[in-house]
Structures are given as C-alpha cells and as structure tokens.
Design a protein around this motif. Sequence first.
Motif, mmCIF file in Angstrom:
data_model
loop_
_atom_site.group_PDB
_atom_site.id
_atom_site.type_symbol
_atom_site.label_atom_id
_atom_site.label_comp_id
_atom_site.label_asym_id
_atom_site.label_seq_id
_atom_site.Cartn_x
_atom_site.Cartn_y
_atom_site.Cartn_z
ATOM 1 N N ALA A 129 0.837 -1.202 0.000
ATOM 2 C CA ALA A 129 0.000 0.000 0.000
ATOM 3 C C ALA A 129 0.874 1.255 0.000
ATOM 4 O O ALA A 129 2.029 1.220 0.442
ATOM 5 C CB ALA A 129 -0.932 0.011 1.218
ATOM 6 N N VAL A 130 0.317 2.355 -0.534
ATOM 7 C CA VAL A 130 1.009 3.644 -0.523
ATOM 8 C C VAL A 130 0.023 4.742 -0.151
ATOM 9 O O VAL A 130 -1.184 4.620 -0.393
ATOM 10 C CB VAL A 130 1.647 3.984 -1.895
ATOM 11 C CG1 VAL A 130 2.732 2.997 -2.257
ATOM 12 C CG2 VAL A 130 0.598 4.069 -2.989
ATOM 13 N N ILE A 131 0.551 5.811 0.425
ATOM 14 C CA ILE A 131 -0.239 7.005 0.726
ATOM 15 C C ILE A 131 0.355 8.161 -0.078
ATOM 16 O O ILE A 131 1.563 8.388 -0.048
ATOM 17 C CB ILE A 131 -0.217 7.355 2.227
ATOM 18 C CG1 ILE A 131 -0.733 6.180 3.055
ATOM 19 C CG2 ILE A 131 -1.053 8.602 2.506
ATOM 20 C CD1 ILE A 131 -0.611 6.398 4.557
ATOM 21 N N VAL A 132 -0.510 8.871 -0.788
ATOM 22 C CA VAL A 132 -0.058 9.932 -1.687
ATOM 23 C C VAL A 132 -0.689 11.253 -1.290
ATOM 24 O O VAL A 132 -1.917 11.348 -1.141
ATOM 25 C CB VAL A 132 -0.447 9.615 -3.155
ATOM 26 C CG1 VAL A 132 0.181 10.636 -4.097
ATOM 27 C CG2 VAL A 132 -0.046 8.205 -3.532
ATOM 28 N N ALA A 133 0.149 12.279 -1.130
ATOM 29 C CA ALA A 133 -0.328 13.647 -0.925
ATOM 30 C C ALA A 133 -0.440 14.308 -2.294
ATOM 31 O O ALA A 133 0.481 14.231 -3.100
ATOM 32 C CB ALA A 133 0.629 14.427 -0.033
ATOM 33 N N CYS A 134 -1.580 14.955 -2.570
ATOM 34 C CA CYS A 134 -1.819 15.552 -3.891
ATOM 35 C C CYS A 134 -2.199 17.010 -3.771
ATOM 36 O O CYS A 134 -2.915 17.413 -2.836
ATOM 37 C CB CYS A 134 -2.970 14.843 -4.604
ATOM 38 S SG CYS A 134 -2.776 13.081 -4.829
ATOM 39 N N SER A 135 -1.759 17.813 -4.732
ATOM 40 C CA SER A 135 -2.258 19.176 -4.824
ATOM 41 C C SER A 135 -3.709 19.102 -5.324
ATOM 42 O O SER A 135 -4.103 18.112 -5.959
ATOM 43 C CB SER A 135 -1.418 19.996 -5.798
ATOM 44 O OG SER A 135 -1.606 19.550 -7.127
ATOM 45 N N ASP B 159 -3.414 18.105 -0.232
ATOM 46 C CA ASP B 159 -2.540 18.982 0.534
ATOM 47 C C ASP B 159 -2.161 20.174 -0.351
ATOM 48 O O ASP B 159 -1.445 20.021 -1.340
ATOM 49 C CB ASP B 159 -1.285 18.225 0.969
ATOM 50 C CG ASP B 159 -0.326 19.100 1.774
ATOM 51 O OD1 ASP B 159 -0.733 20.214 2.156
ATOM 52 O OD2 ASP B 159 0.823 18.668 1.989
ATOM 53 N N SER B 160 -2.641 21.355 -0.018
ATOM 54 C CA SER B 160 -2.391 22.556 -0.827
ATOM 55 C C SER B 160 -0.922 22.940 -0.859
ATOM 56 O O SER B 160 -0.494 23.692 -1.751
ATOM 57 C CB SER B 160 -3.222 23.730 -0.290
ATOM 58 O OG SER B 160 -4.599 23.441 -0.391
ATOM 59 N N ASN B 161 -0.132 22.443 0.083
ATOM 60 C CA ASN B 161 1.288 22.773 0.118
ATOM 61 C C ASN B 161 2.136 21.823 -0.731
ATOM 62 O O ASN B 161 3.347 22.019 -0.863
ATOM 63 C CB ASN B 161 1.798 22.747 1.565
ATOM 64 C CG ASN B 161 1.151 23.825 2.409
ATOM 65 O OD1 ASN B 161 0.959 24.948 1.942
ATOM 66 N ND2 ASN B 161 0.796 23.487 3.643
ATOM 67 N N THR B 162 1.496 20.783 -1.263
ATOM 68 C CA THR B 162 2.218 19.819 -2.093
ATOM 69 C C THR B 162 2.207 20.261 -3.542
ATOM 70 O O THR B 162 1.175 20.688 -4.066
ATOM 71 C CB THR B 162 1.577 18.422 -1.988
ATOM 72 O OG1 THR B 162 1.717 17.951 -0.648
ATOM 73 C CG2 THR B 162 2.250 17.422 -2.930
ATOM 74 N N SER B 163 3.356 20.169 -4.185
ATOM 75 C CA SER B 163 3.442 20.457 -5.612
ATOM 76 C C SER B 163 3.186 19.169 -6.378
ATOM 77 O O SER B 163 3.987 18.236 -6.327
ATOM 78 C CB SER B 163 4.824 21.018 -5.954
ATOM 79 O OG SER B 163 4.956 21.225 -7.341
ATOM 80 N N ASN B 164 2.061 19.086 -7.041
ATOM 81 C CA ASN B 164 1.630 17.906 -7.790
ATOM 82 C C ASN B 164 1.376 16.717 -6.871
ATOM 83 O O ASN B 164 0.285 16.570 -6.371
ATOM 84 C CB ASN B 164 2.640 17.568 -8.886
ATOM 85 C CG ASN B 164 2.695 18.664 -9.936
ATOM 86 O OD1 ASN B 164 1.719 18.934 -10.600
ATOM 87 N ND2 ASN B 164 3.829 19.324 -10.060
#
Length: 481
Positions: A414-420, A448-453
Amino acid sequence: MCRLIFQTRLTEKIGLYTEENQVKDIQLDRITSHARVGSIYLGKVRNIDRSIEAAFIEIDKNVVGFLSKKEYPFNSELGSKLTEGSSIIVQVIKEAYQDKGPRLTANITYAGASMVYLPYSGYLAFSKKLTEDDRIKMESLLKHRLTVQEGLIIRTKSVDMAEDELLEQLEQLRKTHVNLLEFSKNKKAPCRLQTVNQVPDQMLNQYQSLPLTEIIFDQKQIMKQMQQKFPDLADKMLYKQSVSLPGDKSIDQILEEAVQPTVRTKDGIVLTIEQTEGLTVIDIDSSQYQSRQNRRSTLYHINQKSIRPIATEIRKRNISGIILIDFLKMKNREEQQHILQLLRKELACDPIRTEVYGFTKLGLAEMTRKREHVGILQLLTDKSSTIGYKKTIESFAYQFERELLAWNGTKTEAVIVACSPEFHHFIQQYILRNIADLVTIDVYQFIDSNTSNYHIVRSGSGELVQEYIDQKKEWNIDKVL
C-alpha cells in the motif's frame, strides 16, 4: 537493429523507435490531445476570409482550424460552395501550435500498406524509390480503375504485392471512404468522424518500409489489431509485458532527457538546445573534447562528430520550424559544404521532411523541419523555452501512473499519496478509473495545498500504512484504488 516499442496499457500511449540500442524517435498519445494529424471531422464553417482565400472551420468544441484555398480540391472558389454555418468534411494535416489552430484539408486521404487513396485528388503519384518499369506497371494496372476525381500515391511496398492484393486494397480504401460519407449524413457539425491514433497506428504506418527487426507491444489485443492492419509486419510483432529500453533507462528517464537543454556525447561534445516560440538554436561546445590535431583540423573534426547527435536530438524531440545550428567556425568553404552534405545525409533517415539551406553570413547553418505533431518539449512542459522549464500537471499524472504500476510485484502492499488540488482533480478525471484493474497495491490519497503535484508520503505493508492512517485522521485520507 531497428525496433518499435509500444506501451499502450496506460492512459498515455508511448511509442519508441530505436536503432542500435539508441532512441531515435519518441511519440506520445495523450487523453487530452485534440485534432491529431490524420483525424477526420465534419466541420462547421465559422467564416470565410476572401482576403487570404481561406476558411475557418470549427471541428470540435472551442477548436477552430484553418482551411486554405489550396487545400480545397473541388475546382471552385471557397465562397461559392461554402457559406457560414455550412458543413464540410476535413482532415487535420498539422496539429495546433501555440495560438494557431490546426491546419486542415478537404482533400481527404486514407493510408493503406502499399498505397494512399485520395478520393478527390485526380492524380497518380509514385514513391521516388520505384523504378521507371515499376511505375509503368503500376500505372497500367491502377489508372484505368480510378474515376476522374480519384487519386493514389503508390508506395514502394506495392512491387512486392500481387495484383489482386493491390486491387483488393484499393477497393477496401474506397469502401472506407464511402462508409465515412454515409456515417457523416447522420451527424451534426462539428463532429469527429474518424480518429487516427498516433501510437501505434500512425507510427507503424510511418516506419513500415524500414527494415524493422522487432515490433513489441505490451497489449495482446492491440498487437492482434495491428497484425490485421499491417499483415506484412505481423511476423515481426511480439507481445511482452515488459521490455528492456536502451541504456536500461525507464520511460521517465528517456522523457526527462528529451526536454533537457544540454546533451553530452560520449566524444566529449556538449550540445545546448534552446527552443523558443520562433525558432530553435543548437550550440556546439568543444571544451571537453580531447584532440592532438591542430586547431583548424580539430574544429572541423568536432563539427563532423556533432552531426549525428544533432540529427538524433532533432528527431527524438520532434523539433520543427526554423532551426539554426552554431557549428564551430570554419573559414574554408569546402569544409562548410561538406558539413552540410553530411547533415543532409543524416537527416535523410528522418521520416519528417527537412530542408538544409546553407550557412548564413554569421556562420550559422540554417534548416527547417516540417511541423506536423506537437514537439516533446511543448507536450511535457508548460513553457516553450527550455530555460526554467516545468513539467505540466498532466505530465506528472502520467509519471504517477507509471510509478504505481511499477509497485506491482514488489513487497509493497500500500502507498499514501499527498496531492495538490489540481493534481487530484486530473487523476480523478483521467487516470484512476483507467488503471483500477492494473494496479495490485492499495492506494490512499489526501489533498494537501502545500504539495506540488504529488508526493509519496508512506509505502510498505498494508498494516504499516493503516497504522499511519489511524494516526493522521485529520488529513482525511481516502482509499482510491
């Protein structure tokens, strides 16, 4: 060894042409691409500009193409048959570029393995590689079977086909046109009537006459379709779920190299490629080149050595329009002419038409390359210039898709991804539904608004990932695959 490698399982379709384990051509089909070369539309006339003898045709929502008088084959002025609001069948001959819409023709063409059928051209043309005897033979066989308005372009492969096979192919292409006309009668303009995929269809059509050793697909279904469409190539087609790419590089590494402005050759020559809206400039740096010859001989030798990598990069990056090459200074005119001769010879292998004009008064080699498809830099980045380029959200989304597929078969569960927010919207609309059956791991994401892409926050066993999710409940982490 010449190979075509097609990766079509994922949302972005990729085609690579390689020679001697080196990538020579990269072609991409993207889900957001519109008005591809070869696609046929039932267009709606927006307006006719008699001052430039052209019509502007709406072929899709917010897509308006340009139809010049010379691309209107019906022996009359544009305004005599076309009126604002009327419909016309057109084909894309050049894709949209920057703020210019696609170029269109009403002289529709249908490509076959050994001929191109032109229902409105009224002429018979032949490949330059055919001998005079072959031309006479083909003309005697086919000309009297065409109506006054029909035309054909006879390819080199025609000489290897039996007469009944050629006639059957002509009839099939003619039938395709008739079916398209019937299909268009029940449609309302603007409407797309026929899509021609760049990968693999157009690419196979483009390279079918070369001595290909292998044509590799990652989808059996696509391979079988192409075997039917290109029967002469069927025995060279192979199905492989994975294939080793030149230099053991990944697709993303190959694409990254294709937009980098600096290219270092194994000889120590450095090329700097700068693409702007108006033209492309290629500079040659020899500071790392080692030689025991005198300066004049060294400069000339470096220029010779740089020709092949220059031609490769032009083709691989699909650079088009005006191209200026800043070779190292040569005072001898004979040396300049020899360099131009070598450049023309190397570019002759390019399936896209090129013209080498000569050296300007400032000593720059001047050439052009026909623009058909959008270049790799324009596809992958949000700027025309390589200075400070940045990949688009779409490019990152396809990279993310390939990354997810690469987890298959690993120990990762499994993976967890932060997205803009923008990235999240794009993958929700175009990516996730397409790969639900391909990805074997569990995928969680949060905005996450602080994540780029996007950013992979955690990966590992299902238990480890779930424990992390329980600790970060305020992040609203959702399972998406």
